[in-house]
Design a protein around this motif. Structure first.
Motif, mmCIF file in Angstrom:
data_model
loop_
_atom_site.group_PDB
_atom_site.id
_atom_site.type_symbol
_atom_site.label_atom_id
_atom_site.label_comp_id
_atom_site.label_asym_id
_atom_site.label_seq_id
_atom_site.Cartn_x
_atom_site.Cartn_y
_atom_site.Cartn_z
ATOM 1 N N ARG A 206 0.832 -1.209 0.000
ATOM 2 C CA ARG A 206 0.000 0.000 0.000
ATOM 3 C C ARG A 206 0.865 1.258 0.000
ATOM 4 N N ASN A 207 1.924 1.244 0.787
ATOM 5 C CA ASN A 207 2.836 2.386 0.823
ATOM 6 C C ASN A 207 3.419 2.653 -0.566
ATOM 7 N N LEU A 208 3.869 1.607 -1.233
ATOM 8 C CA LEU A 208 4.432 1.760 -2.581
ATOM 9 C C LEU A 208 3.372 2.217 -3.581
ATOM 10 N N LEU A 209 2.177 1.660 -3.472
ATOM 11 C CA LEU A 209 1.100 2.059 -4.377
ATOM 12 C C LEU A 209 0.736 3.535 -4.191
ATOM 13 N N TYR A 210 0.703 3.992 -2.953
ATOM 14 C CA TYR A 210 0.380 5.400 -2.703
ATOM 15 C C TYR A 210 1.497 6.315 -3.209
ATOM 16 N N ARG A 211 2.746 5.852 -3.141
ATOM 17 C CA ARG A 211 3.849 6.635 -3.717
ATOM 18 C C ARG A 211 3.694 6.746 -5.219
ATOM 19 N N LEU A 212 3.339 5.635 -5.856
ATOM 20 C CA LEU A 212 3.093 5.661 -7.300
ATOM 21 C C LEU A 212 1.928 6.589 -7.630
ATOM 22 N N HIS A 213 0.895 6.530 -6.819
ATOM 23 C CA HIS A 213 -0.281 7.373 -7.028
ATOM 24 C C HIS A 213 0.075 8.854 -6.869
ATOM 25 N N SER A 214 0.909 9.178 -5.888
ATOM 26 C CA SER A 214 1.261 10.589 -5.667
ATOM 27 C C SER A 214 2.083 11.152 -6.825
ATOM 28 N N SER A 215 2.709 10.286 -7.608
ATOM 29 C CA SER A 215 3.449 10.714 -8.801
ATOM 30 C C SER A 215 2.602 10.571 -10.059
ATOM 31 N N ASN A 216 1.341 10.242 -9.874
ATOM 32 C CA ASN A 216 0.400 10.023 -10.984
ATOM 33 C C ASN A 216 0.789 8.846 -11.875
ATOM 34 N N LEU A 217 1.526 7.901 -11.329
ATOM 35 C CA LEU A 217 1.893 6.707 -12.090
ATOM 36 C C LEU A 217 0.903 5.574 -11.879
ATOM 37 N N ALA A 218 0.016 5.719 -10.921
ATOM 38 C CA ALA A 218 -0.994 4.690 -10.675
ATOM 39 C C ALA A 218 -2.305 5.358 -10.281
ATOM 40 N N ASP A 219 -3.378 4.781 -10.773
ATOM 41 C CA ASP A 219 -4.725 5.224 -10.426
ATOM 42 C C ASP A 219 -5.417 4.070 -9.718
ATOM 43 N N TYR A 220 -6.395 4.416 -8.891
ATOM 44 C CA TYR A 220 -7.125 3.347 -8.211
ATOM 45 C C TYR A 220 -8.578 3.727 -8.032
ATOM 46 N N LYS A 221 -9.341 2.699 -7.794
ATOM 47 C CA LYS A 221 -10.735 2.909 -7.403
ATOM 48 C C LYS A 221 -11.004 1.973 -6.245
ATOM 49 N N ARG A 222 -11.835 2.436 -5.325
ATOM 50 C CA ARG A 222 -12.208 1.633 -4.162
ATOM 51 C C ARG A 222 -13.605 1.100 -4.373
ATOM 52 N N VAL A 223 -13.753 -0.178 -4.113
ATOM 53 C CA VAL A 223 -15.044 -0.838 -4.280
ATOM 54 C C VAL A 223 -15.371 -1.557 -2.974
ATOM 55 N N LYS A 224 -16.612 -1.406 -2.544
ATOM 56 C CA LYS A 224 -17.030 -2.064 -1.303
ATOM 57 C C LYS A 224 -17.401 -3.507 -1.602
ATOM 58 N N THR B 267 -16.055 -4.624 3.612
ATOM 59 C CA THR B 267 -14.794 -3.881 3.551
ATOM 60 C C THR B 267 -14.590 -3.318 2.150
ATOM 61 N N TYR B 268 -13.631 -2.436 2.040
ATOM 62 C CA TYR B 268 -13.301 -1.846 0.745
ATOM 63 C C TYR B 268 -12.044 -2.499 0.178
ATOM 64 N N VAL B 269 -12.041 -2.682 -1.127
ATOM 65 C CA VAL B 269 -10.886 -3.223 -1.835
ATOM 66 C C VAL B 269 -10.496 -2.195 -2.887
ATOM 67 N N SER B 270 -9.200 -1.929 -2.988
ATOM 68 C CA SER B 270 -8.695 -0.999 -3.994
ATOM 69 C C SER B 270 -8.231 -1.774 -5.211
ATOM 70 N N TYR B 271 -8.577 -1.246 -6.374
ATOM 71 C CA TYR B 271 -8.154 -1.823 -7.647
ATOM 72 C C TYR B 271 -7.255 -0.806 -8.335
ATOM 73 N N TRP B 272 -6.053 -1.252 -8.720
ATOM 74 C CA TRP B 272 -5.011 -0.357 -9.207
ATOM 75 C C TRP B 272 -4.718 -0.572 -10.689
ATOM 76 N N THR B 273 -4.401 0.545 -11.356
ATOM 77 C CA THR B 273 -4.026 0.525 -12.765
ATOM 78 C C THR B 273 -2.787 1.396 -12.939
ATOM 79 N N PHE B 274 -1.817 0.875 -13.656
ATOM 80 C CA PHE B 274 -0.607 1.638 -13.953
ATOM 81 C C PHE B 274 -0.916 2.682 -15.017
ATOM 82 N N ASN B 275 -0.516 3.916 -14.771
ATOM 83 C CA ASN B 275 -0.770 5.026 -15.686
ATOM 84 C C ASN B 275 0.458 5.252 -16.571
ATOM 85 N N LYS B 276 0.557 4.473 -17.631
ATOM 86 C CA LYS B 276 1.722 4.525 -18.519
ATOM 87 C C LYS B 276 1.843 5.870 -19.233
#
Length: 182
Positions: A63-81, A87-96
């Protein structure tokens, strides 16, 4: 298909990355994030739990690494319940699409650091002193404060001929500027 890959889902496979993508990811989020991007590069909306399983890392580390990627706009996510668990699950996509922009920014920052270093070296031509054991290198003012002795080993500092360093820096800057223009 090998036996190992045959049982894996598409999102569980690690895709090879270009050197450019790896460099950008490493600069933005660290070496460990490269593994996550390889996993995310295999598809869109990859579950954080799939990433944890494939990367074989702790959930908090992922999660820490994913949030770092997200803060650089290299990864996007959506949360789904998850309605079953609540609980919520995050789904991640690499922003090439961001790679080229970040690569260009990193390239310009590196070029600027080389230019600044060249300025320091040329303004202090033969004004550096170096330990014979290569422990330290100091400008004149710092060497004088140390009485021209190495802080690490105590040996007498010798004058450093930095003309080769200047030549190397100039050549590296020329190479980088040629890439910037291309």
């Amino acid at each position: 298909i090998s036996g190992r890959a045959a049982g894996s889902s598409k999102a569980g496979l690690m895709r090879p990355l270009s050197a450019k993508i790896a460099e950008v990811v490493k600069a933005a989020a660290g070496e460990d994030a490269i593994k996550l991007v390889k996993i995310m590069a295999s598809g869109r909306n990859v579950s954080e739990f799939r990433i944890v399983k494939s990367a074989r890392l702790d959930i908090q580390k992922v999660r820490n690494l994913l949030y770092r990627l997200h803060s650089s706009n290299l990864a996007d996510y959506k949360r789904v319940k998850d309605n079953k668990k609540g609980t919520y699950v995050s789904y991640w996509t690499f922003n090439k699409a961001m790679v080229e922009e970040l690569f260009s920014k990193l390239h310009q920052e590196k070029l600027q650091r080389f230019r600044e270093r060249l300025d320091v070296e040329t303004s202090n031509l033969n004004g550096f002193f170096v330990c014979p054991a290569a422990c330290t290198r100091a400008d004149f003012a710092r060497a004088e404060q140390q009485r021209f002795r190495c802080e690490e080993c105590g040996q007498l500092l010798g004058q450093d001929d930095n003309t080769r360093t200047i030549d190397v820096l100039r050549e590296r800057i020329r190479e980088m500027e040629a890439v910037s223009v291309a």
